[in-house]
Structure formats: C-alpha cells, structure tokens
Design an enzyme around this catalytic site. Sequence first.
Site, short mmCIF file in Angstrom:
data_model
loop_
_atom_site.label_atom_id
_atom_site.label_comp_id
_atom_site.label_asym_id
_atom_site.label_seq_id
_atom_site.Cartn_x
_atom_site.Cartn_y
_atom_site.Cartn_z
N HIS A 1 0.82 -1.21 0.00
CA HIS A 1 0.00 0.00 0.00
C HIS A 1 0.85 1.26 0.00
O HIS A 1 2.05 1.24 0.32
CB HIS A 1 -0.93 0.01 1.21
CG HIS A 1 -0.20 0.04 2.53
ND1 HIS A 1 0.37 1.18 3.06
CD2 HIS A 1 0.07 -0.95 3.42
CE1 HIS A 1 0.96 0.91 4.21
NE2 HIS A 1 0.79 -0.38 4.46
N GLU B 1 -2.19 -6.94 7.53
CA GLU B 1 -0.90 -6.89 8.23
C GLU B 1 -0.97 -7.78 9.47
O GLU B 1 -2.05 -8.18 9.92
CB GLU B 1 -0.60 -5.43 8.61
CG GLU B 1 0.71 -5.18 9.32
CD GLU B 1 1.92 -5.62 8.52
OE1 GLU B 1 2.27 -6.81 8.62
OE2 GLU B 1 2.51 -4.77 7.83
#
Length: 212
Positions: A10, A87
């Site tokens: 990202h 994550e």
Amino acid sequence: MSTSICLIRHGETAWNAVRRLQGWQDIELNETGREQARALQNYLRSPAFRLPVDAVISSDLQRASETAAIACQHWEIEIQQIRGLRERGFGTLEGQAWDAVGRHGPDQPDDSVDIDYAVEGGESLRQFQTRVLGCFEGLAQAHAGKSLLVFAHGGVIDMVWRKLNQQALGAKRTHAILNTSLNFFNIDADLNWSCTSWGQLPHLDTALDEQT
C-alpha cells in the site's frame, strides 16, 4: 498450471511517516500515499506493464484497498477484499512507536524475536506466516492459471519473500519493503512457489532516496 501474482504494498500513511505500528488499525493513506497510488496507476495503464490482470484483490484495511482503488481505477474490475491479507496483528502494541517497543518495524523480524510469542490481542510470527501463506495458496487454487494483482502490507510481503527464499522467520532481511513496490511470483498447481522479480518501483523516481 501456475497462478501469476503481482503483490503490491500500500501507499504511505501518516503512521508510516512517523514509524507507528499499524497492524490491524484501519489507517487511511496520507497525501503522499495517494500520490504514490496515482503514479502507480499511470504505470499500470501504460504499455510498460505487461502482466494481464484477471482479478484485483486487496487486504480489507483501507490503506491497501484505497491504494488498489486509485491504482486500478482505469480498469472495470471489482476489487475483492480479503481479511487474510491483513498486516500482522500487534494487539495492544498498535499505535506505539516502533522504536519504543524495540522493533525495526512490522515488516522486519530479527533473530531476537520469539516467533511463537503473541502480544495480547495480536498474532505470533508463526501464526501470521501460516495465515498469509495459506491465503495465497487458497487464491492460487481459486484462480488457477490466472494473473492476480494483490494489494497488501509490508509484513505480508516479508512473509512471501521468506517463503520464496527459504528464509527463517528470525533471519535478518537486508532490503527495505517500500510503499507501492511491485513483487512478482508464481504458485503452481502443486503449490510450488517461484519468484519472478522483486521490489520493483518503476513508477517512482524517488525510489532510491526512500531507502533509508
């Protein structure tokens, strides 16, 4: 029949910029991150990007899904969001400074870390690895022979790199995982993994300056 995957980190967030553990906290992109995603979009729509894209898949955290939405807006492809691509969960440590908790960052384990230790509300490295690798193998089986664009996180990319390079969870990694970097690999029908190219940033002129 192999599944081809382009795995992308990202764009930058405000917490990235000040080195705060994000984990499962749903932090949006900052303006730098949005600029990175727009630069990535320009590259993905150019002749220089040659991978055919059959599906776009993202972590369900908005820093990844927003990067995907900006970068892929020129395609009429629905972005599938998957929780398994998140994550690593850092539980009660989320929001704290990396340095304050004695870490190099969520994408950089080291040999002093107990890979089976999980902070309250979080995941151990081994649990995280199992989740991430299982998620990718599931995607490969569900999209056999296809080409996937996958948007996720630094820690996720680290787990994939360790699998591809047969590196232990506690082994030191010497390279950075930069925002919006592209990482290409394949998973075949027998779940054999192979790397094509790694850590590419053709859309960002400042890539070398960011490696600090």
